[in-house]
Design an enzyme around this catalytic site. Structure first.
Site, PDB file in Angstrom:
ATOM      1  N   LYS A   2      79.363  24.821  57.523  1.00 27.61           N
ATOM      2  CA  LYS A   2      80.585  24.253  57.001  1.00 27.61           C
ATOM      3  C   LYS A   2      81.706  25.282  56.983  1.00 27.61           C
ATOM      4  CE  LYS A   2      77.570  21.831  53.820  1.00 27.61           C
ATOM      5  NZ  LYS A   2      77.100  21.855  52.404  1.00 27.61           N
ATOM      6  N   ASP A  60      83.413  31.171  60.953  1.00 25.00           N
ATOM      7  CA  ASP A  60      84.190  31.847  59.920  1.00 25.00           C
ATOM      8  C   ASP A  60      84.003  33.363  60.020  1.00 25.00           C
ATOM      9  OD1 ASP A  60      81.504  31.672  59.156  1.00 25.00           O
ATOM     10  OD2 ASP A  60      81.896  30.859  57.162  1.00 25.00           O
ATOM     11  N   ASP A  74      78.176  38.183  61.013  1.00 25.42           N
ATOM     12  CA  ASP A  74      77.617  39.202  60.138  1.00 25.42           C
ATOM     13  C   ASP A  74      76.483  39.918  60.888  1.00 25.42           C
ATOM     14  OD1 ASP A  74      76.836  40.584  57.857  1.00 25.42           O
ATOM     15  OD2 ASP A  74      75.975  38.867  56.846  1.00 25.42           O
ATOM     16  N   PHE A 112      80.674  41.223  50.246  1.00 27.34           N
ATOM     17  CA  PHE A 112      80.484  39.779  50.245  1.00 27.34           C
ATOM     18  C   PHE A 112      81.835  39.088  50.051  1.00 27.34           C
ATOM     19  CE2 PHE A 112      79.596  35.655  48.333  1.00 27.34           C
ATOM     20  CZ  PHE A 112      78.846  35.132  49.365  1.00 27.34           C
TER      21      PHE A 112
HETATM   22  P1  IMP Z   1      74.948  35.975  60.651  1.00 28.71           P
HETATM   23  O1  IMP Z   1      73.983  35.042  61.298  1.00 28.71           O
HETATM   24  O2  IMP Z   1      74.262  36.991  59.798  1.00 28.71           O
HETATM   25  O3  IMP Z   1      75.916  36.598  61.634  1.00 28.71           O
HETATM   26  O4  IMP Z   1      75.741  35.151  59.586  1.00 28.71           O
HETATM   27  C1  IMP Z   1      76.700  34.292  59.880  1.00 28.71           C
HETATM   28  C2  IMP Z   1      76.875  33.329  58.725  1.00 28.71           C
HETATM   29  O5  IMP Z   1      76.547  33.899  57.455  1.00 28.71           O
HETATM   30  C3  IMP Z   1      78.330  32.955  58.644  1.00 28.71           C
HETATM   31  O6  IMP Z   1      78.600  31.826  59.406  1.00 28.71           O
HETATM   32  C4  IMP Z   1      78.527  32.709  57.170  1.00 28.71           C
HETATM   33  O7  IMP Z   1      78.263  31.357  56.886  1.00 28.71           O
HETATM   34  C5  IMP Z   1      77.505  33.559  56.488  1.00 28.71           C
HETATM   35  N1  IMP Z   1      78.114  34.788  55.930  1.00 28.71           N
HETATM   36  C6  IMP Z   1      78.064  36.040  56.431  1.00 28.71           C
HETATM   37  N2  IMP Z   1      78.727  36.914  55.678  1.00 28.71           N
HETATM   38  C7  IMP Z   1      79.225  36.214  54.642  1.00 28.71           C
HETATM   39  C8  IMP Z   1      80.040  36.555  53.495  1.00 28.71           C
HETATM   40  O8  IMP Z   1      80.453  37.721  53.284  1.00 28.71           O
HETATM   41  N3  IMP Z   1      80.346  35.539  52.663  1.00 28.71           N
HETATM   42  C9  IMP Z   1      79.933  34.252  52.862  1.00 28.71           C
HETATM   43  N4  IMP Z   1      79.198  33.883  53.912  1.00 28.71           N
HETATM   44  C10 IMP Z   1      78.832  34.858  54.798  1.00 28.71           C
HETATM   45 MG    MG Z   2      78.941  29.983  58.691  1.00 25.55          MG
END
Ligand code: IMP
Ligand code: MG
Length: 185
Positions: A40, A96, A99, A149
């Site tokens: 979302k 968005d 990470d 975060f």
């Molecule tokens: P990844 O798979 O670890 O790259 O994470 C990606 C997803 O984790 C993003 O689409 C976000 O929904 C969530 N995410 C990563 N960092 C944050 C943060 O600092 N705050 C809130 N959601 C996060």
């Molecule tokens: Mg996301």
């Protein structure tokens, strides 16, 4: 006090910049590119981005899950697939934040294998490069952020407070208040 990372004005500037770059990229396309928002979190960013991309384009959504509280779980599950037929189309995946890189890697792999699109471009408002667990480089991103975060403008804390106009780091007091709120059934 919460710390503002991106004001809405800065977000709009980013959308204008990336939106116009993408418009230039696809201006002479035979078929409209398909912008796919990752639900979302990407909903506010996708809607502002496409308003700054002045070409015919299509919008779709995909929903995945990978995040639990403030820490990435490392496993991705597909919750809702796209509804358009994106075979042989130019697609733009809009997130968005990237990470660990696990979600974007999953999505690129998933789309490639299932739909064989003509091309895949990746976009995110925020890039938390320092936290990569697997290598992943975005084609377009707004700003690089540190290992904090973040919340707001799509980013959530256990699914709440996606609904702000800016991106911020919450204060410990706020987080405590939300934990209390979320513990109520
Ligand atoms: P990844 O798979 O670890 O790259 O994470 C990606 C997803 O984790 C993003 O689409 C976000 O929904 C969530 N995410 C990563 N960092 C944050 C943060 O600092 N705050 C809130 N959601 C996060
Ligand atoms: Mg996301």
């Amino acid at each position: 006090m919460r710390k503002i990372i991106l004001s809405n004005e800065q977000i709009q500037d980013i959308c204008e910049l990336i939106g116009s770059q993408l418009a230039t990229r696809y201006r002479f396309n035979d078929t409209p590119p398909v912008f796919i928002g990752v639900m979302k979190g990407a909903i506010p960013f996708l809607s502002d981005l496409v308003c700054h991309c002045n070409i015919p384009l299509l919008i779709d959504y995909i929903q995945i899950g990978s995040y639990n509280g403030t820490e990435s779980t490392g496993t991705v599950i597909l919750k809702k697939d796209v509804s358009l037929d994106i075979r042989n189309r130019d697609i733009v995946i809009v997130e968005d934040i990237v990470d660990s890189g696990i979600s974007m890697n999953f999505l690129v792999d998933y789309f490639t294998k299932k739909y064989q699109p003509k091309s895949i471009v990746t976009v995110a408002l925020l890039d938390k490069k320092i936290n990569r667990k697997i290598p992943f480089e975005l084609d377009y991103f707004g700003i690089e952020v540190g290992n904090e975060f973040l919340m707001g403008y799509g980013l959530d804390y256990n699914d709440i407070w996606r609904n702000t106009r800016e991106v911020f780091v919450p204060s410990p007091e706020e987080v405590k208040e939300w934990d209390e709120l979320l513990s109520r059934k």
